[in-house]
Design an enzyme around this catalytic site. Structure first.
Site, PDB file in Angstrom:
ATOM      1  N   CYS A 276      10.118  -1.715   3.220  1.00  9.74           N
ATOM      2  CA  CYS A 276       9.854  -0.664   4.217  1.00  9.74           C
ATOM      3  C   CYS A 276      11.104   0.129   4.590  1.00  9.74           C
ATOM      4  O   CYS A 276      11.011   1.240   5.101  1.00  9.74           O
ATOM      5  CB  CYS A 276       9.253  -1.272   5.470  1.00  9.74           C
ATOM      6  SG  CYS A 276       7.640  -1.985   5.170  1.00  9.74           S
TER       7      CYS A 276
ATOM      8  N   HIS B 168      10.288   3.682  11.492  1.00  9.12           N
ATOM      9  CA  HIS B 168       9.340   3.152  10.510  1.00  9.12           C
ATOM     10  C   HIS B 168       8.040   2.863  11.245  1.00  9.12           C
ATOM     11  O   HIS B 168       8.037   2.268  12.328  1.00  9.12           O
ATOM     12  CB  HIS B 168       9.921   1.879   9.888  1.00  9.12           C
ATOM     13  CG  HIS B 168       8.940   1.148   9.040  1.00  9.12           C
ATOM     14  ND1 HIS B 168       8.168   1.789   8.107  1.00  9.12           N
ATOM     15  CD2 HIS B 168       8.597  -0.163   8.984  1.00  9.12           C
ATOM     16  CE1 HIS B 168       7.388   0.900   7.506  1.00  9.12           C
ATOM     17  NE2 HIS B 168       7.634  -0.287   8.031  1.00  9.12           N
TER      18      HIS B 168
ATOM     19  N   ASN C 215       0.980   1.537   7.908  1.00 15.16           N
ATOM     20  CA  ASN C 215       2.345   1.307   7.436  1.00 15.16           C
ATOM     21  C   ASN C 215       2.420   1.683   5.958  1.00 15.16           C
ATOM     22  O   ASN C 215       1.886   0.986   5.105  1.00 15.16           O
ATOM     23  CB  ASN C 215       2.694  -0.173   7.647  1.00 15.16           C
ATOM     24  CG  ASN C 215       4.080  -0.535   7.155  1.00 15.16           C
ATOM     25  OD1 ASN C 215       4.733   0.247   6.475  1.00 15.16           O
ATOM     26  ND2 ASN C 215       4.534  -1.733   7.495  1.00 15.16           N
TER      27      ASN C 215
END
Ligand code: ACO
Length: 319
Positions: A112, A246, A276
């Site tokens: 990520c 994020h 996500n």
């Protein structure tokens, strides 16, 4: 010499997977997902879409925004951990899809946080004088790595890509990048490669996550990270215009914003509609807020991410 953001772009697949649809597939509820994560829906790649096709579309949009022909690129860095192929790299495939050759192209794997890691590589190339124009992309299709029967993971992830063209400039752009890794947490979050030698294992190569424990470390490390980034510049949080985090979980983002004493109105959120998207999440949020006019020239942006590795990082940018 600085690396400046010359143009950004993003791509999201058309197919929308709602919480209501997930309720029909696994033992979960729209209310639980929204309350615990902030996610309402996410995008999912169709069979003819991939990390490379999404990355290429995002790249074309970023190049158009920068008004830069692909031939002028000196380097392409793609952050991904979910490309179809181990090699050639997704970056090589994107280079070819952009109709150019010879330009060095490679992937960066930091889950990520991949875009922040790729951005730091690009910045170093530009500041050292080794490159003038660098294309940085975050592209992931983590929905393909999640066990469709695992409610712990399938509710969280979405697919997408975001890209930025960085160009050398004497005007301030990226002010600093800070990246960190801690391999000792591998058992909390990861996805094994299906080519592992253990045959039985190959059937179970889905993404695994011990969410509650990841959550705790993420909140702690992100608080340290933003504090360190500001201290590095002897800057106060009040000097920041935008936080571009994020997009993993609303509560993690809220904790970071609280640490900075920043109202949520100054935090760019796409989570509700994207889930996500791993390495794509920060550049997607960045591009959305640039295109809708929230981010204005001269403003100061703090980008941050945390994810598998563990790997986490920040970038402080004068837009
Ligand atoms: N639907 C309904 N109930 C659920 C679900 C679900 N999808 N998942 C878990 N539950 C239940 C649990 O069984 C548990 O029930 P119990 O209390 O009866 O035991 C209860 O809900 C609470 O479970 P927790 O795991 O404690 O829930 P939590 O509040 O921690 O939320 C979540 C889970 C959303 C995964 C959160 O921990 C999180 O966001 N973690 C961080 C994820 C992250 O940031 N990952 C990093 C990036 S990913 C990357 O790098 C690729």
């Amino acid at each position: 010499m600085f690396a400046r953001l010359a143009g950004t772009g993003h791509f999201l697949p058309e197919h929308i997977l709602t919480n209501a649809e997930l309720e029909r597939r696994v033992d979960t509820s729209d209310a639980w997902i929204r309350e615990r994560t902030g996610i309402r829906e996410r995008r999912v790649c169709s069979a003819d879409e991939s990390v490379v096709s999404m990355a290429t579309e995002a790249a074309k949009r970023a190049l158009a925004a920068a008004d830069l022909p692909a031939e002028h690129l000196d380097l392409i860095v793609v952050a991904t951990t979910s490309a179809d192929r181990a090699f050639p790299s997704a970056a090589c495939e994107v280079q070819h899809a952009l109709g150019i050759t010879d330009t060095p192209a490679f992937d960066v794997a930091a889950a990520c946080s991949g875009f922040l890691f790729a951005l730091s590589v690009a910045e170093k190339y530009i500041v050292s004088g080794a490159a003038k124009h660098v294309l940085v992309i975050g592209s992931d299709a983590l929905t393909r790595m999640c066990n469709p029967d695992d409610r712990n993971t399938i509710i969280l992830f979405g697919d997408g890509a975001g890209a930025a063209v960085l160009s050398a400039s004497t005007e301030p752009g990226i002010l600093s990048t800070h990246i960190y890794s801690a391999g000792e947490f591998a058992s909390l979050l990861g996805a094994d490669h299906p080519n592992r030698s253990d045959e039985a294992f190959q059937q179970e190569a889905w993404l695994y996550m011990r969410g509650r424990e990841v959550f705790k470390v993420a909140v702690e490390k992100l608080a340290e990270l933003v504090e360190h980034t500001l201290a590095f510049h002897q800057m106060k949080a009040t000097e920041l215009d935008w936080l571009i985090p994020h997009q993993a979980n609303y509560r993690i983002i809220q904790a970071t914003a609280r640490k900075l004493n920043m109202p949520m109105a100054q935090v760019v959120m796409t989570l509700e509609k994207t889930g996500n998207t791993s390495a794509a999440s920060v550049p997607i949020a960045l591009d959305v807020a640039i295109r809708d006019g929230r981010i204005q020239p001269g403003q100061t942006l703090l980008l941050e991410a945390f994810g598998g590795g563990f790997a986490w990082g920040s970038a402080l940018i004068r837009y």
